[in-house]
Design an enzyme around this catalytic site. Structure first.
Site, PDB file in Angstrom:
ATOM      1  N   GLU A  84       0.865  -1.196   0.000  1.00 37.35           N
ATOM      2  CA  GLU A  84       0.000   0.000   0.000  1.00 37.35           C
ATOM      3  C   GLU A  84       0.897   1.241   0.000  1.00 37.35           C
ATOM      4  OE1 GLU A  84      -1.491   0.742   3.972  1.00 37.35           O
ATOM      5  OE2 GLU A  84      -3.291   1.756   3.218  1.00 37.35           O
TER       6      GLU A  84
ATOM      7  N   ASN B 164      -6.953   6.321  -1.525  1.00 38.29           N
ATOM      8  CA  ASN B 164      -5.856   5.379  -1.272  1.00 38.29           C
ATOM      9  C   ASN B 164      -6.109   4.227  -2.252  1.00 38.29           C
ATOM     10  OD1 ASN B 164      -4.048   3.530  -0.259  1.00 38.29           O
ATOM     11  ND2 ASN B 164      -4.516   3.955   1.888  1.00 38.29           N
TER      12      ASN B 164
ATOM     13  N   LYS C 230      -9.409   2.133  -1.742  1.00 37.22           N
ATOM     14  CA  LYS C 230      -9.601   1.548  -0.396  1.00 37.22           C
ATOM     15  C   LYS C 230     -10.934   1.977   0.232  1.00 37.22           C
ATOM     16  CE  LYS C 230      -6.951   1.215   3.964  1.00 37.22           C
ATOM     17  NZ  LYS C 230      -5.668   1.629   4.574  1.00 37.22           N
TER      18      LYS C 230
ATOM     19  N   GLU D 237      -5.856   8.598   7.997  1.00 36.81           N
ATOM     20  CA  GLU D 237      -6.421   8.198   6.695  1.00 36.81           C
ATOM     21  C   GLU D 237      -7.822   8.774   6.493  1.00 36.81           C
ATOM     22  OE1 GLU D 237      -5.761   4.377   4.850  1.00 36.81           O
ATOM     23  OE2 GLU D 237      -4.646   3.784   6.631  1.00 36.81           O
TER      24      GLU D 237
ATOM     25  N   CYS E  26      -4.765  -2.986   2.747  1.00 33.71           N
ATOM     26  CA  CYS E  26      -4.469  -2.948   4.183  1.00 33.71           C
ATOM     27  C   CYS E  26      -5.654  -3.260   5.093  1.00 33.71           C
ATOM     28  CB  CYS E  26      -3.816  -1.627   4.556  1.00 33.71           C
ATOM     29  SG  CYS E  26      -3.026  -1.756   6.171  1.00 33.71           S
TER      30      CYS E  26
ATOM     31  N   ASN F 154       0.389  -1.216   5.282  1.00 34.51           N
ATOM     32  CA  ASN F 154       1.315  -0.516   6.186  1.00 34.51           C
ATOM     33  C   ASN F 154       0.684  -0.667   7.560  1.00 34.51           C
ATOM     34  OD1 ASN F 154       3.377   1.787   4.879  1.00 34.51           O
ATOM     35  ND2 ASN F 154       1.685   1.243   3.519  1.00 34.51           N
TER      36      ASN F 154
END
Ligand code: CDT
Length: 316
Positions: A47, A110, A127, A146, A177, A202
């Site tokens: 990611e 993302n 994401k 995020e 992720c 991550n």
């Protein structure tokens, strides 16, 4: 025809905030070359593989935040990845921060893409499960912003049919992720017949709101990917950006999981490393056709009853 896809889980060690895109791309190119020497058809990067994991900091200036985003893919600095994919005849999955203008407004996601052996983007995923928080929380040792820097993805979990080995096609899906912790991620793709889920991550070892989970972070990493693979009869390739990045320890433990739920390859360091497995997509069949034959054994009517509260006993 063989349905064996040789896959490289191309783990990255830490990326410093000062590292340029050119420096990072050079590392990725070197991992692609290494993977090719071992016969890989496909490599999977983590990611946000082009920069440090920037949501760990609170930035006030939008300009500073946007410096971590790609405005086009490929762009000037990332074009060499596509050129090398074509030259080597090898596909790749890449996670990055995407800035696009859609419907007249700037949006940030993302994102991950899947690129085929001809260097063409054949699928994109944004994401959906964004962890962390949206406001600055100075009590934390580091931030996880995020929810501030990205919008929730709007492409669902697409599954594409693609020939990533010599000839015969397989069904590929992507996740990013935190998505890997949620069963619906795998199931939405499982319902589309997915045979290989590619995902990068991550994951800080320390979880500020629940430090009691820290010692279990590698266990949870394996638990979710192994169960997602088994319960949907699919391969899962999970790849970390690992090691101590800007003072924050991130787990490694990149793994390739078979449809049986078994780990068949794993990285053993916290640095740049490729773990390789020859993945037979036909291994999915014995799970999809027996224990997890969805058409024969799933009970969607009953799931609906619970959601709609018809005759179901629900906790108060
Ligand atoms: N990048 C990312 O999604 N990380 C989250 C950290 C959550 S803390 C448990 C993850 O799920 O790995």
């Amino acid at each position: 025809m063989s349905r064996i896809v040789t896959v490289g889980a191309a783990q990255l060690g830490p990326i410093a905030q000062t590292e340029t895109r050119h420096q990072v791309v050079t590392r990725l190119l070197s991992l692609m070359q290494r993977a090719k020497r071992h016969g890989c058809d496909l490599v999977v990067f983590p990611e946000l593989a082009l920069t440090t994991f920037f949501p760990r900091w609170y930035f006030e200036k939008q300009e500073e935040i946007d410096s971590f985003f790609e405005r086009s893919m490929p762009g000037r600095e990332t074009q060499p990845l596509f050129d090398l994919a074509r030259a080597l005849g090898m596909g790749f999955y890449l996670g990055y921060a995407e800035l696009v203008v859609e419907g007249g407004r700037t949006r940030r996601f993302n994102t991950s893409i899947l690129v085929n052996k001809s260097g063409e983007i054949i699928s994109k995923y944004r994401k959906i499960h964004l962890p962390g928080h949206a406001e600055h929380e100075p009590w934390r040792r580091f931030q996880h912003l995020e929810k501030r820097y990205f919008e929730v993805g709007n492409l669902s979990w697409p599954v594409v049919r693609a020939p990533l080995n010599e000839g015969s096609a397989g069904l590929y899906g992507m996740a990013i992720c935190n998505d890997r912790r949620w069963p619906e991620t795998y199931r939405v793709m499982g319902l589309q017949g997915v045979e290989m889920v590619l995902l990068g991550y991550n994951t800080p070892v320390h979880n500020p709101p629940a430090p009691e989970h820290d010692a279990l972070s590698n266990f949870h990493n394996e638990l979710v990917m192994q169960s997602g693979a088994y319960q949907n009869g699919t391969w899962v390739v999970g790849v970390a950006k690992a090691g101590c990045e800007e003072g924050v320890d991130q787990i490694g433990n990149s793994i390739i999981v078979a449809p049986s739920g078994e780990i068949v390859a794993a990285c053993s360091t916290l640095g740049d490393e490729v773990a390789i497995a020859r993945c037979d997509l036909d291994l999915c069949n014995s799970y999809k056709n027996t224990t997890f034959n969805f058409a024969r054994h799933r009970e969607p009517e009953h799931y609906r009853m619970i959601v709609e509260r018809k005759g179901a006993v629900l906790p108060k």
